[in-house]
Scaffold this motif. Structure first.
Motif, PDB file in Angstrom:
ATOM      1  N   VAL A   1       0.852  -1.188   0.000  1.00 49.61           N
ATOM      2  CA  VAL A   1       0.000   0.000   0.000  1.00 49.61           C
ATOM      3  C   VAL A   1       0.889   1.239   0.000  1.00 49.61           C
ATOM      4  O   VAL A   1       1.884   1.301   0.720  1.00 49.61           O
ATOM      5  CB  VAL A   1      -0.990   0.019   1.194  1.00 49.61           C
ATOM      6  CG1 VAL A   1      -0.282  -0.002   2.541  1.00 49.61           C
ATOM      7  CG2 VAL A   1      -1.897   1.254   1.119  1.00 49.61           C
ATOM      8  N   VAL A   2       0.541   2.183  -0.866  1.00 42.51           N
ATOM      9  CA  VAL A   2       1.221   3.476  -0.876  1.00 42.51           C
ATOM     10  C   VAL A   2       0.260   4.453  -0.212  1.00 42.51           C
ATOM     11  O   VAL A   2      -0.826   4.721  -0.728  1.00 42.51           O
ATOM     12  CB  VAL A   2       1.570   3.919  -2.302  1.00 42.51           C
ATOM     13  CG1 VAL A   2       2.236   5.283  -2.308  1.00 42.51           C
ATOM     14  CG2 VAL A   2       2.479   2.885  -2.965  1.00 42.51           C
ATOM     15  N   THR A   3       0.631   4.929   0.972  1.00 48.72           N
ATOM     16  CA  THR A   3      -0.306   5.679   1.799  1.00 48.72           C
ATOM     17  C   THR A   3       0.398   6.890   2.419  1.00 48.72           C
ATOM     18  O   THR A   3       1.599   7.050   2.272  1.00 48.72           O
ATOM     19  CB  THR A   3      -0.890   4.727   2.875  1.00 48.72           C
ATOM     20  OG1 THR A   3      -1.839   5.417   3.654  1.00 48.72           O
ATOM     21  CG2 THR A   3       0.175   4.145   3.791  1.00 48.72           C
ATOM     22  N   SER A   4      -0.371   7.759   3.088  1.00 48.03           N
ATOM     23  CA  SER A   4       0.247   8.965   3.654  1.00 48.03           C
ATOM     24  C   SER A   4      -0.623   9.711   4.656  1.00 48.03           C
ATOM     25  O   SER A   4      -0.113  10.462   5.469  1.00 48.03           O
ATOM     26  CB  SER A   4       0.597   9.963   2.552  1.00 48.03           C
ATOM     27  OG  SER A   4      -0.596  10.538   2.057  1.00 48.03           O
TER      28      SER A   4
ATOM     29  N   ALA B   1      -9.259   4.698   2.071  1.00 46.55           N
ATOM     30  CA  ALA B   1      -7.895   4.623   2.616  1.00 46.55           C
ATOM     31  C   ALA B   1      -7.747   3.400   3.518  1.00 46.55           C
ATOM     32  O   ALA B   1      -6.735   2.688   3.477  1.00 46.55           O
ATOM     33  CB  ALA B   1      -7.573   5.896   3.394  1.00 46.55           C
ATOM     34  N   MET B   2      -8.783   3.125   4.313  1.00 46.01           N
ATOM     35  CA  MET B   2      -8.715   1.978   5.221  1.00 46.01           C
ATOM     36  C   MET B   2      -8.701   0.658   4.442  1.00 46.01           C
ATOM     37  O   MET B   2      -7.992  -0.275   4.801  1.00 46.01           O
ATOM     38  CB  MET B   2      -9.884   1.996   6.223  1.00 46.01           C
ATOM     39  CG  MET B   2      -9.938   3.208   7.137  1.00 46.01           C
ATOM     40  SD  MET B   2      -8.352   3.698   7.847  1.00 46.01           S
ATOM     41  CE  MET B   2      -8.080   2.395   9.012  1.00 46.01           C
ATOM     42  N   MET B   3      -9.474   0.615   3.349  1.00 40.95           N
ATOM     43  CA  MET B   3      -9.488  -0.600   2.527  1.00 40.95           C
ATOM     44  C   MET B   3      -8.153  -0.797   1.804  1.00 40.95           C
ATOM     45  O   MET B   3      -7.691  -1.920   1.625  1.00 40.95           O
ATOM     46  CB  MET B   3     -10.630  -0.526   1.502  1.00 40.95           C
ATOM     47  CG  MET B   3     -11.991  -0.842   2.070  1.00 40.95           C
ATOM     48  SD  MET B   3     -12.041  -2.476   2.819  1.00 40.95           S
ATOM     49  CE  MET B   3     -12.029  -2.064   4.533  1.00 40.95           C
ATOM     50  N   ALA B   4      -7.533   0.311   1.397  1.00 44.87           N
ATOM     51  CA  ALA B   4      -6.255   0.211   0.688  1.00 44.87           C
ATOM     52  C   ALA B   4      -5.171  -0.369   1.596  1.00 44.87           C
ATOM     53  O   ALA B   4      -4.305  -1.118   1.148  1.00 44.87           O
ATOM     54  CB  ALA B   4      -5.824   1.584   0.166  1.00 44.87           C
ATOM     55  N   LEU B   5      -5.235  -0.048   2.880  1.00 49.11           N
ATOM     56  CA  LEU B   5      -4.168  -0.534   3.775  1.00 49.11           C
ATOM     57  C   LEU B   5      -4.514  -1.852   4.459  1.00 49.11           C
ATOM     58  O   LEU B   5      -3.629  -2.553   4.955  1.00 49.11           O
ATOM     59  CB  LEU B   5      -3.781   0.545   4.803  1.00 49.11           C
ATOM     60  CG  LEU B   5      -4.741   0.953   5.928  1.00 49.11           C
ATOM     61  CD1 LEU B   5      -4.774  -0.049   7.072  1.00 49.11           C
ATOM     62  CD2 LEU B   5      -4.337   2.325   6.464  1.00 49.11           C
ATOM     63  N   TYR B   6      -5.822  -2.213   4.473  1.00 43.29           N
ATOM     64  CA  TYR B   6      -6.249  -3.353   5.287  1.00 43.29           C
ATOM     65  C   TYR B   6      -5.507  -4.655   4.953  1.00 43.29           C
ATOM     66  O   TYR B   6      -5.064  -5.371   5.847  1.00 43.29           O
ATOM     67  CB  TYR B   6      -7.767  -3.564   5.143  1.00 43.29           C
ATOM     68  CG  TYR B   6      -8.282  -4.642   6.065  1.00 43.29           C
ATOM     69  CD1 TYR B   6      -8.457  -4.385   7.421  1.00 43.29           C
ATOM     70  CD2 TYR B   6      -8.565  -5.926   5.595  1.00 43.29           C
ATOM     71  CE1 TYR B   6      -8.898  -5.362   8.287  1.00 43.29           C
ATOM     72  CE2 TYR B   6      -9.012  -6.920   6.457  1.00 43.29           C
ATOM     73  CZ  TYR B   6      -9.179  -6.634   7.798  1.00 43.29           C
ATOM     74  OH  TYR B   6      -9.607  -7.612   8.653  1.00 43.29           O
ATOM     75  N   PHE B   7      -5.354  -4.950   3.666  1.00 44.53           N
ATOM     76  CA  PHE B   7      -4.795  -6.247   3.272  1.00 44.53           C
ATOM     77  C   PHE B   7      -3.276  -6.225   3.048  1.00 44.53           C
ATOM     78  O   PHE B   7      -2.691  -7.210   2.612  1.00 44.53           O
ATOM     79  CB  PHE B   7      -5.481  -6.728   1.990  1.00 44.53           C
ATOM     80  CG  PHE B   7      -6.955  -6.975   2.170  1.00 44.53           C
ATOM     81  CD1 PHE B   7      -7.418  -8.193   2.656  1.00 44.53           C
ATOM     82  CD2 PHE B   7      -7.891  -5.986   1.885  1.00 44.53           C
ATOM     83  CE1 PHE B   7      -8.765  -8.426   2.843  1.00 44.53           C
ATOM     84  CE2 PHE B   7      -9.250  -6.201   2.074  1.00 44.53           C
ATOM     85  CZ  PHE B   7      -9.685  -7.428   2.552  1.00 44.53           C
ATOM     86  N   ALA B   8      -2.641  -5.102   3.349  1.00 40.94           N
ATOM     87  CA  ALA B   8      -1.238  -4.912   2.962  1.00 40.94           C
ATOM     88  C   ALA B   8      -0.258  -5.824   3.701  1.00 40.94           C
ATOM     89  O   ALA B   8      -0.458  -6.191   4.850  1.00 40.94           O
ATOM     90  CB  ALA B   8      -0.842  -3.461   3.190  1.00 40.94           C
ATOM     91  N   ASP B   9       0.805  -6.192   2.958  1.00 43.22           N
ATOM     92  CA  ASP B   9       1.953  -6.870   3.563  1.00 43.22           C
ATOM     93  C   ASP B   9       3.069  -5.854   3.812  1.00 43.22           C
ATOM     94  O   ASP B   9       3.866  -5.990   4.717  1.00 43.22           O
ATOM     95  CB  ASP B   9       2.491  -7.953   2.621  1.00 43.22           C
ATOM     96  CG  ASP B   9       1.427  -8.984   2.274  1.00 43.22           C
ATOM     97  OD1 ASP B   9       0.824  -9.549   3.216  1.00 43.22           O
ATOM     98  OD2 ASP B   9       1.185  -9.213   1.074  1.00 43.22           O
ATOM     99  N   ILE B  10       3.109  -4.854   2.919  1.00 47.28           N
ATOM    100  CA  ILE B  10       4.149  -3.833   2.953  1.00 47.28           C
ATOM    101  C   ILE B  10       3.467  -2.481   2.837  1.00 47.28           C
ATOM    102  O   ILE B  10       2.545  -2.324   2.032  1.00 47.28           O
ATOM    103  CB  ILE B  10       5.113  -4.017   1.747  1.00 47.28           C
ATOM    104  CG1 ILE B  10       5.842  -5.357   1.841  1.00 47.28           C
ATOM    105  CG2 ILE B  10       6.104  -2.854   1.636  1.00 47.28           C
ATOM    106  CD1 ILE B  10       6.610  -5.733   0.575  1.00 47.28           C
ATOM    107  N   ALA B  11       3.904  -1.500   3.640  1.00 44.75           N
ATOM    108  CA  ALA B  11       3.349  -0.149   3.513  1.00 44.75           C
ATOM    109  C   ALA B  11       4.462   0.823   3.169  1.00 44.75           C
ATOM    110  O   ALA B  11       5.518   0.805   3.792  1.00 44.75           O
ATOM    111  CB  ALA B  11       2.672   0.277   4.813  1.00 44.75           C
ATOM    112  N   ILE B  12       4.207   1.636   2.153  1.00 42.34           N
ATOM    113  CA  ILE B  12       5.136   2.706   1.812  1.00 42.34           C
ATOM    114  C   ILE B  12       4.485   4.004   2.246  1.00 42.34           C
ATOM    115  O   ILE B  12       3.502   4.452   1.661  1.00 42.34           O
ATOM    116  CB  ILE B  12       5.452   2.696   0.299  1.00 42.34           C
ATOM    117  CG1 ILE B  12       6.115   1.365  -0.059  1.00 42.34           C
ATOM    118  CG2 ILE B  12       6.342   3.876  -0.068  1.00 42.34           C
ATOM    119  CD1 ILE B  12       6.454   1.214  -1.516  1.00 42.34           C
TER     120      ILE B  12
END
Lengths: 86, 269
Positions: free
Chosen positions: B6-9, B128-139
């Motif tokens: 996930v690419v988040t901020s 935003a919550m759905m984009a990060l929910y399943f992540a293995d790696i967060a940028i």
């Protein structure tokens, strides 16, 4: 930097240092609240309300801190600064 | 099984979509079969940055609702045959992304791809919550600026408490800091937080530093991810970032000011 800059005052305030200090404080505060249970903000508010029945205080005179000492023990620390003359 | 990135901020405008496009392209150029998904429902933009806006027929929400299958919705990149784009829907329905729906699509993609890059919208709402929910790696994409750093810290809190890995007590998401719009000259004069400052405050591993660069606007103008511009500092910095994500040790570049010539120093620039 041109040659003219050498004649100007070099004493610019370092705002990056200010930014870093402010961030360190706010981030530490944020992290303190991160692990708190969901009911915590409401409980804190109600504690303040109860104290206000007796003493006029503002919100920043109360600090409520929840510390997790180990897996089995959490400590709720309540600090109230009472105004003078009460 | 694909790795989900996930690419988040938290904060908007820091370069999530630019970074998602660049990193996904970089992974594909390295031979990894990659899909990049736009989670910004209602405000689709990844398609523009990837230069495929006129080829969008079906979108992410169509697939979730069963109105189209994945093969119909995936857009194959013009430049790189290992790269696919899944565009966001322009619906105004905020709850279009459900945990079951997103999970189902990611599971299906996972069978076929090496990497799934999730381009998160700003904020901490459903998308935003759905984009990060399943992540293995967060940028965690961050600008060297107070509001961005604070919001990144908030997002780190979400990654550690609201993700699938947190809820199921699995190994935590690997968190990486990507510092964007970095200006070494301003750091030198004490006007901007340095790489060290931001790394120290957020306390996560640094994966890349992208210098403030004119190449980024040029790239988005033409719909070509900036990593394809191998002559630009930003493009090279993204290429380094991708190598680090793949586990290679790459020294950091563009952290100090470019040396000016003798004449420029005398007469100013």
């Amino acid at each position: 930097m041109s040659i003219l800059d050498y004649f100007r005052s070099n004493k610019k305030p370092n705002t990056a240092v200010t930014a870093k200090e402010r961030l360190q404080i706010i981030v530490a505060h944020q992290r303190g609240e991160r692990d708190a249970p969901d009911y915590f903000p409401k409980m804190k508010q109600e504690i303040i309300e109860v104290i206000r029945k007796y003493v006029q205080i503002s919100e920043d005179q109360v600090s409520v801190q929840l510390d997790q000492n180990d897996d089995k023990l959490s400590v709720l620390e309540l600090n109230v600064t009472l105004p003078d003359g009460k | 099984m694909a790795q989900i990135i996930v690419v988040t901020s938290g904060k908007g405008g820091v370069g999530k979509t630019t970074s998602s496009a660049a990193i996904a392209t970089g992974l594909a150029l390295k031979g990894k079969k990659t899909v990049v998904i736009d989670f910004d429902i209602g405000l689709r933009n990844l398609d523009l940055i990837m230069g495929c806006e006129r080829r969008v027929v079906y979108d992410f929400v169509n697939v979730i609702n069963g109105e189209a299958n994945l093969n119909q919705a995936l857009i194959k990149d013009k430049r790189c045959d290992k790269l696919f784009i899944l565009p966001a829907s322009q619906t105004r329905d905020k709850d279009a992304l459900t945990k079951e729906g997103v999970g189902g699509v990611l599971d299906e993609l996972s069978k076929d791809f090496d990497y799934i890059v999730c381009d998160s919208p700003a904020g901490i709402e459903q998308g935003a919550m759905m984009a990060l929910y399943f992540a293995d790696i967060a940028i965690v994409t961050t600008n060297p600026e107070v509001s961005s750093v604070r919001d990144s810290d908030r997002i780190l809190g979400m990654l550690q408490s609201r993700s699938r890995r947190a809820e199921q007590n699995l190994e935590p998401i690997q968190e990486f800091l990507l510092l964007t719009r970095y200006s070494p000259a301003r750091v030198k004069t004490g006007e901007m937080l340095s790489v060290e400052d931001v790394s120290e405050i957020l306390a996560i591993k640094l994966v890349g530093v992208i210098p403030e660069s004119q190449a980024v606007l040029k790239a988005s103008n033409s719909g070509i991810p900036v990593i394809n511009d191998e002559e630009s500092d930003a493009g090279l910095a993204y290429a380094d970032t991708v190598q680090r994500l793949l586990g290679e040790e790459v020294p950091f570049r563009f952290l100090t000011e470019e040396k000016k010539g003798f004449l420029k120093r005398i007469f100013g620039s």
